[in-house]
Design a protein around this motif. Structure first.
Motif, PDB file in Angstrom:
ATOM      1  N   TRP A  31       9.643  -6.693   0.332  1.00 62.24           N
ATOM      2  CA  TRP A  31      10.200  -5.272   0.266  1.00 62.24           C
ATOM      3  C   TRP A  31       9.208  -3.906  -0.898  1.00 62.24           C
ATOM      4  N   ALA A  32       9.030  -4.626  -1.133  1.00 61.36           N
ATOM      5  CA  ALA A  32       7.645  -3.958  -2.386  1.00 61.36           C
ATOM      6  C   ALA A  32       6.405  -3.600  -1.456  1.00 61.36           C
ATOM      7  N   GLY A  33       6.299  -4.950  -1.154  1.00 58.90           N
ATOM      8  CA  GLY A  33       5.465  -5.107  -0.251  1.00 58.90           C
ATOM      9  C   GLY A  33       5.475  -4.740   1.176  1.00 58.90           C
ATOM     10  N   VAL A  34       6.374  -4.803   1.559  1.00 57.58           N
ATOM     11  CA  VAL A  34       5.912  -3.801   3.398  1.00 57.58           C
ATOM     12  C   VAL A  34       6.153  -2.217   2.626  1.00 57.58           C
ATOM     13  N   LEU A  35       6.834  -1.771   1.541  1.00 62.26           N
ATOM     14  CA  LEU A  35       6.343  -0.001   1.124  1.00 62.26           C
ATOM     15  C   LEU A  35       4.683  -0.128   0.812  1.00 62.26           C
ATOM     16  N   GLU A  36       4.443  -0.957   0.060  1.00 61.41           N
ATOM     17  CA  GLU A  36       2.769  -0.899  -0.060  1.00 61.41           C
ATOM     18  C   GLU A  36       1.955  -0.650   0.912  1.00 61.41           C
ATOM     19  N   ASP A  37       2.311  -1.234   1.948  1.00 67.58           N
ATOM     20  CA  ASP A  37       1.511  -1.492   3.282  1.00 67.58           C
ATOM     21  C   ASP A  37       1.841  -0.410   4.031  1.00 67.58           C
ATOM     22  N   ARG A  38       2.803  -0.019   3.357  1.00 69.99           N
ATOM     23  CA  ARG A  38       3.066   1.417   4.726  1.00 69.99           C
ATOM     24  C   ARG A  38       2.187   2.398   3.898  1.00 69.99           C
ATOM     25  N   ARG A  39       2.115   2.904   2.600  1.00 64.03           N
ATOM     26  CA  ARG A  39       1.327   3.435   2.143  1.00 64.03           C
ATOM     27  C   ARG A  39      -0.422   2.687   1.798  1.00 64.03           C
ATOM     28  N   ARG A  40      -0.320   2.307   2.402  1.00 60.00           N
ATOM     29  CA  ARG A  40      -1.777   1.528   2.824  1.00 60.00           C
ATOM     30  C   ARG A  40      -2.380   2.045   3.803  1.00 60.00           C
TER      31      ARG A  40
END
Length: 67
Positions: A31-40
């Protein structure tokens, strides 16, 4: 004619249950990866917008006096 009942509450409940199930097994990193992808993705789109504005001359840099 018979209309089907709306599936909104059922779908949102199902998504919440899936979310809980996925995060319960120590998959918070996913989930942290998903959020990071959204931020990028957001940062990338903002950078593209800024570059487009500069290329169009909307935000052309000013020259320093005496330079």
């Amino acid at each position: 004619m018979h209309f089907a009942a709306p599936v909104g509450p059922v779908l949102s409940g199902t998504l919440r249950a899936l979310d809980r199930a996925l995060l319960a097994g120590g998959r918070r990193n996913a989930w942290a990866g998903v959020l990071e992808d959204r931020r990028r993705a957001f940062d990338r789109s903002e950078a593209e917008r800024a570059l487009r504005a500069v290329a169009d001359g909307a935000a052309a840099p000013r020259e320093l006096p005496g330079a």
